[in-house]
Design a protein around this motif. Structure first.
Motif, PDB file in Angstrom:
ATOM      1  N   ILE A  63      -3.646  -4.541 -10.490  1.00  0.00           N
ATOM      2  CA  ILE A  63      -2.519  -4.814  -9.622  1.00  0.00           C
ATOM      3  C   ILE A  63      -3.038  -5.287  -8.225  1.00  0.00           C
ATOM      4  O   ILE A  63      -3.941  -4.837  -7.627  1.00  0.00           O
ATOM      5  N   MET A  91      -2.507  -5.567  -4.205  1.00  0.00           N
ATOM      6  CA  MET A  91      -2.041  -4.636  -3.356  1.00  0.00           C
ATOM      7  C   MET A  91      -2.089  -5.163  -2.062  1.00  0.00           C
ATOM      8  O   MET A  91      -3.322  -5.671  -1.586  1.00  0.00           O
ATOM      9  N   ARG A 130      -4.977   0.890  -9.777  1.00  0.00           N
ATOM     10  CA  ARG A 130      -4.788  -0.483  -9.583  1.00  0.00           C
ATOM     11  C   ARG A 130      -5.852  -1.388  -9.995  1.00  0.00           C
ATOM     12  O   ARG A 130      -5.377  -2.329 -10.569  1.00  0.00           O
ATOM     13  N   SER A 190       0.809  -1.177   0.032  1.00  0.00           N
ATOM     14  CA  SER A 190       0.024  -0.225  -0.056  1.00  0.00           C
ATOM     15  C   SER A 190       0.868   1.258  -0.024  1.00  0.00           C
ATOM     16  O   SER A 190       0.352   2.401  -0.420  1.00  0.00           O
ATOM     17  N   ILE A 206      -0.664   4.105  -5.104  1.00  0.00           N
ATOM     18  CA  ILE A 206      -1.333   3.875  -6.303  1.00  0.00           C
ATOM     19  C   ILE A 206      -2.681   4.350  -6.124  1.00  0.00           C
ATOM     20  O   ILE A 206      -3.287   3.525  -5.378  1.00  0.00           O
TER      21      ILE A 206
END
Length: 286
Positions: free
Chosen positions: A24, A26, A19, A10, A14
């Motif tokens: 993505i 995370m 994300r 985190s 982003i």
């Protein structure tokens, strides 16, 4: 569908929509206000953190994800048939990278997971993650992605202009006397991160405008006529100066693209409200 999955934590700061658009994964760090525990950028968003900060008498603390947190994500992605490239906050600042590395060691031999120490923080490596995810989306191999991340990591110019010395003092980075004197003189520290991922005091200036001017001077000398992309990160509710710095950079450099993002709760807990982060990436060619 991309055969390479990108994982981060985190503190890459982003934005959620970015994300989500790039797929993505995370893994959040934790932010603690006394006994209250929150998941960074999940159960505690940046604007909520900076609203809570002045109401809290103590100093919020942070903690890294556990290896089990990463293992669960890696196992899910590997089960989907993905290779994994996992990019994280500087190992010199946090055990987050180590947790991811331990998680990788718990996987079966031959599992295609690469864990990278970004040697950076905030969107300084958030841009590395975004670039990796764009390459994965376009079908790049894990090897090509890792090589480009390492190249970009070496190109990054990163600066934080700290608005208040209170959080550096509480975090033990400067003494109380220095904090008091600095506040009286309106001193704005300029922090950067060295090639090993360690935060260091790059310079200081009296007032935010002089701090900006110093950064632009250094960048102009360092980068010259090379085109650049840059991102400015601010703390929600404390964005004063961001537009001015953006304008100064556009006048001094050959800017091809720029982004804006928030400095999230974990970085904000150490740097304090009003901090402005600047992340500059020179481009390979015109």
């Amino acid at each position: 569908m991309a055969s390479v999955a990108i994982v981060t934590d985190s503190t890459a700061d982003i934005p959620l929509e970015m994300r989500s658009a790039l797929g993505i994964s995370m893994v959040p760090l934790k932010v603690l206000f006394g006994e209250e525990s929150y998941l960074d950028n999940i159960t505690l968003q940046p604007f909520e953190f900076y609203e809570k900060l002045p109401k809290f008498a103590g100093m919020p603390t942070t903690s890294q994800p556990s290896p089990a947190d990463y293992l669960a994500v890696f196992e899910r992605l590997v089960a989907e048939g993905k290779s994994v490239v996992s990019i994280h906050l500087s190992a010199a600042m946090s055990g987050t990278y180590q947790s991811a590395t331990i998680a990788k060691s718990m996987l079966d031999d031959g599992t295609d997971v690469t864990v990278i120490d970004s040697k950076s923080a905030s969107f300084g490596y958030g841009q590395l993650v975004v670039t990796a995810a764009e390459m994965a989306r376009d079908g790049a191999s894990p090897e090509a992605i890792v090589a480009e991340v390492q190249r970009l990591r070496n190109e990054l110019r990163l600066y934080f202009v700290v608005d208040t010395l209170e959080y550096l003092q509480k975090g033990g980075r400067i003494g109380k006397a220095s904090a008091v004197l600095g506040a009286l003189l309106n001193i704005k520290p300029i922090l950067s991160i060295d090639k090993e991922g360690v935060v260091f005091p790059f310079d200081k200036a009296r007032g935010q405008k002089r701090a900006f001017a110093r950064i632009v001077e250094v960048l102009s000398s360092d980068i010259g006529n090379r085109p650049v992309n840059f991102t400015i990160a601010t703390t929600p509710g404390h964005t004063e100066g961001a537009a001015e710095l953006t304008d100064m950079l556009k006048r001094a450099l050959d800017v091809r693209d720029f982004k804006e993002t928030d400095i999230g709760p974990v970085i904000g807990a150490h740097a304090g409200p009003g901090t402005i982060g600047l992340f500059v990436f020179p481009m390979e060619s015109v």
